[in-house]
Write a protein that holds these residues in place. Sequence first.
Motif, PDB file in Angstrom:
ATOM      1  N   LEU A 173      53.468  17.312  59.877  1.00  0.00           N
ATOM      2  CA  LEU A 173      54.322  18.427  60.298  1.00  0.00           C
ATOM      3  C   LEU A 173      54.393  19.429  59.158  1.00  0.00           C
ATOM      4  O   LEU A 173      54.976  19.160  58.114  1.00  0.00           O
ATOM      5  CB  LEU A 173      55.731  17.919  60.636  1.00  0.00           C
ATOM      6  N   SER A 174      53.783  20.587  59.357  1.00  0.00           N
ATOM      7  CA  SER A 174      53.721  21.576  58.294  1.00  0.00           C
ATOM      8  C   SER A 174      54.404  22.866  58.728  1.00  0.00           C
ATOM      9  O   SER A 174      54.758  23.047  59.887  1.00  0.00           O
ATOM     10  CB  SER A 174      52.264  21.855  57.916  1.00  0.00           C
ATOM     11  N   GLY A 175      54.556  23.773  57.765  1.00  0.00           N
ATOM     12  CA  GLY A 175      55.239  25.029  58.030  1.00  0.00           C
ATOM     13  C   GLY A 175      56.688  24.944  57.613  1.00  0.00           C
ATOM     14  O   GLY A 175      57.132  23.967  56.996  1.00  0.00           O
ATOM     15  N   ARG A 182      60.669  23.805  66.303  1.00  0.00           N
ATOM     16  CA  ARG A 182      60.061  24.215  67.579  1.00  0.00           C
ATOM     17  C   ARG A 182      59.028  23.193  68.029  1.00  0.00           C
ATOM     18  O   ARG A 182      58.959  22.853  69.218  1.00  0.00           O
ATOM     19  CB  ARG A 182      59.421  25.603  67.438  1.00  0.00           C
ATOM     20  N   GLU A 183      58.232  22.695  67.079  1.00  0.00           N
ATOM     21  CA  GLU A 183      57.198  21.717  67.420  1.00  0.00           C
ATOM     22  C   GLU A 183      57.812  20.425  67.971  1.00  0.00           C
ATOM     23  O   GLU A 183      57.234  19.791  68.867  1.00  0.00           O
ATOM     24  CB  GLU A 183      56.345  21.408  66.191  1.00  0.00           C
ATOM     25  N   LEU A 184      58.985  20.062  67.472  1.00  0.00           N
ATOM     26  CA  LEU A 184      59.634  18.816  67.882  1.00  0.00           C
ATOM     27  C   LEU A 184      60.634  19.012  69.014  1.00  0.00           C
ATOM     28  O   LEU A 184      61.236  18.044  69.486  1.00  0.00           O
ATOM     29  CB  LEU A 184      60.336  18.182  66.683  1.00  0.00           C
ATOM     30  N   GLY A 185      60.841  20.263  69.433  1.00  0.00           N
ATOM     31  CA  GLY A 185      61.763  20.525  70.541  1.00  0.00           C
ATOM     32  C   GLY A 185      63.224  20.494  70.152  1.00  0.00           C
ATOM     33  O   GLY A 185      64.096  20.236  70.998  1.00  0.00           O
ATOM     34  N   ILE A 186      63.527  20.764  68.890  1.00  0.00           N
ATOM     35  CA  ILE A 186      64.914  20.836  68.435  1.00  0.00           C
ATOM     36  C   ILE A 186      65.419  22.252  68.680  1.00  0.00           C
ATOM     37  O   ILE A 186      64.872  23.219  68.140  1.00  0.00           O
ATOM     38  CB  ILE A 186      65.037  20.466  66.944  1.00  0.00           C
ATOM     39  N   ASP A 187      66.467  22.378  69.486  1.00  0.00           N
ATOM     40  CA  ASP A 187      66.960  23.699  69.891  1.00  0.00           C
ATOM     41  C   ASP A 187      67.949  24.262  68.880  1.00  0.00           C
ATOM     42  O   ASP A 187      68.632  23.537  68.162  1.00  0.00           O
ATOM     43  CB  ASP A 187      67.655  23.612  71.255  1.00  0.00           C
ATOM     44  N   ARG A 188      68.020  25.605  68.879  1.00  0.00           N
ATOM     45  CA  ARG A 188      69.022  26.335  68.105  1.00  0.00           C
ATOM     46  C   ARG A 188      69.945  27.079  69.055  1.00  0.00           C
ATOM     47  O   ARG A 188      69.519  27.518  70.111  1.00  0.00           O
ATOM     48  CB  ARG A 188      68.361  27.325  67.146  1.00  0.00           C
ATOM     49  N   ASP A 189      71.195  27.267  68.630  1.00  0.00           N
ATOM     50  CA  ASP A 189      72.174  27.941  69.475  1.00  0.00           C
ATOM     51  C   ASP A 189      72.135  29.451  69.317  1.00  0.00           C
ATOM     52  O   ASP A 189      72.866  30.167  69.984  1.00  0.00           O
ATOM     53  CB  ASP A 189      73.598  27.457  69.131  1.00  0.00           C
ATOM     54  N   MET A 227      68.946  19.862  60.388  1.00  0.00           N
ATOM     55  CA  MET A 227      68.221  18.894  59.575  1.00  0.00           C
ATOM     56  C   MET A 227      68.563  17.460  59.971  1.00  0.00           C
ATOM     57  O   MET A 227      67.760  16.555  59.769  1.00  0.00           O
ATOM     58  CB  MET A 227      68.518  19.123  58.090  1.00  0.00           C
ATOM     59  N   GLU A 228      69.746  17.247  60.536  1.00  0.00           N
ATOM     60  CA  GLU A 228      70.126  15.876  60.919  1.00  0.00           C
ATOM     61  C   GLU A 228      69.258  15.341  62.059  1.00  0.00           C
ATOM     62  O   GLU A 228      68.676  14.251  61.922  1.00  0.00           O
ATOM     63  CB  GLU A 228      71.604  15.799  61.280  1.00  0.00           C
ATOM     64  N   PRO A 229      69.125  16.045  63.202  1.00  0.00           N
ATOM     65  CA  PRO A 229      68.222  15.519  64.230  1.00  0.00           C
ATOM     66  C   PRO A 229      66.769  15.472  63.771  1.00  0.00           C
ATOM     67  O   PRO A 229      66.013  14.600  64.200  1.00  0.00           O
ATOM     68  CB  PRO A 229      68.409  16.483  65.408  1.00  0.00           C
ATOM     69  N   LEU A 230      66.384  16.400  62.885  1.00  0.00           N
ATOM     70  CA  LEU A 230      65.022  16.356  62.348  1.00  0.00           C
ATOM     71  C   LEU A 230      64.811  15.078  61.542  1.00  0.00           C
ATOM     72  O   LEU A 230      63.783  14.394  61.709  1.00  0.00           O
ATOM     73  CB  LEU A 230      64.755  17.581  61.473  1.00  0.00           C
ATOM     74  N   LEU A 231      65.762  14.732  60.699  1.00  0.00           N
ATOM     75  CA  LEU A 231      65.629  13.510  59.904  1.00  0.00           C
ATOM     76  C   LEU A 231      65.623  12.278  60.794  1.00  0.00           C
ATOM     77  O   LEU A 231      64.889  11.320  60.531  1.00  0.00           O
ATOM     78  CB  LEU A 231      66.750  13.424  58.865  1.00  0.00           C
ATOM     79  N   ASP A 232      66.416  12.292  61.860  1.00  0.00           N
ATOM     80  CA  ASP A 232      66.415  11.155  62.796  1.00  0.00           C
ATOM     81  C   ASP A 232      65.019  10.957  63.395  1.00  0.00           C
ATOM     82  O   ASP A 232      64.518   9.824  63.495  1.00  0.00           O
ATOM     83  CB  ASP A 232      67.426  11.392  63.920  1.00  0.00           C
ATOM     84  N   ILE A 233      64.381  12.047  63.810  1.00  0.00           N
ATOM     85  CA  ILE A 233      63.039  11.964  64.391  1.00  0.00           C
ATOM     86  C   ILE A 233      62.033  11.489  63.347  1.00  0.00           C
ATOM     87  O   ILE A 233      61.198  10.608  63.612  1.00  0.00           O
ATOM     88  CB  ILE A 233      62.619  13.325  64.970  1.00  0.00           C
ATOM     89  N   VAL A 234      62.112  12.066  62.158  1.00  0.00           N
ATOM     90  CA  VAL A 234      61.166  11.716  61.094  1.00  0.00           C
ATOM     91  C   VAL A 234      61.295  10.247  60.706  1.00  0.00           C
ATOM     92  O   VAL A 234      60.285   9.543  60.562  1.00  0.00           O
ATOM     93  CB  VAL A 234      61.394  12.634  59.870  1.00  0.00           C
TER      94      VAL A 234
END
Length: 250
Positions: A173-175, A182-189, A227-234
């Motif tokens: 996962l780069s960038g 966006r690549e992982l489908g994590i939404d922003r409000d 960053m929390e849901p991102l870390l959960d996925i990672v």
Amino acid sequence: MRIENSFIPVRGVGETTERRLWEHGITHWEEFDGSVVGDTVGQRIETFIDDGWTHLERGDVTVFAEALPASSRWRLYENVRKSTCFLDIETTGLDATHNDVTTVSLHRNGDTTTFVAGRDLTAGRLESELEAASLLVTFNGQRFDVPFLETCFDLEVSTPHLDLMYPCKKLGLSGGLKAIERELGIDRDMPDISGRDAVRLWHEYERGDEGSLETLVEYNRADTRNMEPLLDIVTDRLHEQVFEAACPDA
């Protein structure tokens, strides 16, 4: 995966040796019996385990963070999840010797706090927040956020640090943070805002536009919370790739 499944912090134990231990059924510190490795490495592992239990009882993962490669510090998270602090900063530029920190957001155990320059952003408040955390999580904070804070506020950040950029790279996962979201489908409000926009919003606030500050703060908070849901996925993906692949029956 927890720290107690790890052996690579031991001097002389690399990923190959650790995987061999797992494949022989030694998937946890409690299962280590001195087999599989030589006497010298075995003694080092036993000493590491004895000391490790003491550190974990104190909730201190510093020694493990120092021994683990940056791309493997995700292993610390499950042990100190509730006291993990996610941090992101906004600045007026990229040079800490000439630019300023404008906002700092910290997210821990479901709550997000934001400090604003000229209001409540002080070295003392930052020190208090970081000292209360067992683990600091950033994205590219090893090269940017942490040294920027240390320079601008004359701090020494000693909280064990997990920079998410490195385990993300391990997964291909780069960038930047938003591209990976966006690549992982994590939404922003809220709509995407660039770093340049963040600088503009701050200057608009300095000219009296409170709405610009509100937008900047929400942008900063979104970076921190996501960053929390991102870390959960990672951590889930690396657990499967690193640990379960070697010992599916563990």
